[in-house]
Enzyme design. Structure first.
Site, short mmCIF file in Angstrom:
data_model
loop_
_atom_site.label_atom_id
_atom_site.label_comp_id
_atom_site.label_asym_id
_atom_site.label_seq_id
_atom_site.Cartn_x
_atom_site.Cartn_y
_atom_site.Cartn_z
N HIS A 35 4.78 -0.57 11.16
CA HIS A 35 5.45 0.30 12.47
C HIS A 35 5.56 -0.16 13.65
O HIS A 35 5.69 -1.36 13.25
CB HIS A 35 4.19 1.59 13.01
CG HIS A 35 3.10 1.91 11.34
ND1 HIS A 35 3.86 3.32 11.42
CD2 HIS A 35 2.07 1.20 10.34
CE1 HIS A 35 3.37 4.45 9.58
NE2 HIS A 35 2.52 2.46 9.66
N ARG A 90 4.41 8.52 7.29
CA ARG A 90 5.60 7.96 7.47
C ARG A 90 6.09 6.33 6.87
O ARG A 90 7.38 6.61 6.94
CB ARG A 90 5.70 7.96 9.27
CG ARG A 90 4.44 6.98 9.72
CD ARG A 90 4.53 7.32 11.81
NE ARG A 90 3.32 6.81 12.55
CZ ARG A 90 2.47 7.13 12.54
NH1 ARG A 90 1.55 7.73 11.73
NH2 ARG A 90 1.82 6.35 12.96
N HIS A 147 8.98 2.61 10.67
CA HIS A 147 9.79 4.18 10.03
C HIS A 147 10.98 4.82 10.35
O HIS A 147 11.62 4.69 11.88
CB HIS A 147 8.11 5.13 10.16
CG HIS A 147 7.58 5.53 10.84
ND1 HIS A 147 8.38 5.91 12.06
CD2 HIS A 147 6.96 4.55 11.96
CE1 HIS A 147 7.21 5.97 12.89
NE2 HIS A 147 6.46 5.62 12.84
N GLU A 186 -0.32 1.34 12.47
CA GLU A 186 0.31 1.33 13.34
C GLU A 186 -1.06 1.33 14.14
O GLU A 186 -2.50 1.15 13.71
CB GLU A 186 0.19 2.53 13.86
CG GLU A 186 0.81 3.03 15.65
CD GLU A 186 1.79 2.39 16.18
OE1 GLU A 186 2.01 0.84 15.36
OE2 GLU A 186 3.06 2.04 16.33
#
Length: 229
Positions: free
Chosen positions: A182, A60, A9, A87
């Site tokens: 992520h 995100r 991202h 993440e």
């Protein structure tokens, strides 16, 4: 030949503030949005089709998908979201600035928590408001699936079932797959794809908003072919 496109991202607000983010939901900065648009423009310029997208359930990564597909002119492409692409969960470190944690615990200890393959950070308490059970996105998950903190080894183990069950079938159908995720969930995927050792993977750095392209040989072995930076 199907391609796998991995995209970290764009810069988030907590990337900018150097905070441990993990599963906390933060947005992109203006720079992060531009990085995501630039990823779409680079993929379009390289004439790499996007047939399907897989992403995490964190804002995100989702906002990165939206901007990338918009820049590519393909906002209609199907997007699948799953928590297994989230993440790494940074446990009790989430929300704290890295320098603040280094001042309290020592820089060496923080580096171990950040970079060790199989050492978890301090875990969340069950009643901590940051616990995933208080987030409606995870309300249907069994409690033992919700992490209190993860090392990279944990991320690999919870990511792989989704990779094999959802991403690999798309690739085997000949689709070009974009995975917007992520730093650590993608490092875990790259570790698997390239069979990177436990120690070597710790030095791998993934820039925000830069597509990494893989192709596959006849035995479905991944070959990294391009990085669009």
């Amino acid at each position: 030949m199907a391609r796998l496109i991995l995209l970290r991202h764009g810069q988030s607000t907590w990337n900018f503030e150097e905070r441990f983010t993990g599963w906390i939901d933060v947005d992109l900065t203006d720079k992060g949005v531009e990085e995501a648009y630039e990823a779409g423009r680079r993929l379009l310029e390289a004439k790499i089709p996007i047939d399907v997208v897989h992403t995490s359930v964190l804002l995100r990564a989702i906002r990165t998908v939206d901007a990338t597909l918009h820049a590519y002119g393909a906002s209609w492409v199907p997007v699948y979201k799953h928590w297994r692409l989230n993440e790494r969960h940074y446990g009790a470190l989430q929300g704290f600035n890295r320098a603040e944690m280094a001042a309290i615990h020592g820089a060496d200890q923080v580096r171990i928590w950040r970079r060790s393959y199989d050492v978890r950070p301090p875990l969340l308490e069950w009643g901590d408001e940051r616990h995933p059970r208080f987030d409606q996105r995870y309300r249907s998950l069994a409690p033992d699936l919700l992490p209190l903190g993860e090392c990279l080894k944990d991320v690999l183990e919870r990511m792989l079932p989704y990779f094999f069950d959802s991403i690999v079938p798309d690739l085997m159908d000949g689709k070009n797959v974009l995975v917007s995720a992520h730093g650590n969930s993608l490092r875990a995927m790259i570790k698997h794809l390239e069979n990177i050792g436990d120690e070597e993977i710790l030095d791998l750095e993934l820039p925000n908003g830069v597509p990494i392209i893989y192709e596959f040989d006849d035995s479905f072995k991944a070959i990294r072919t391009l990085q669009l930076d």
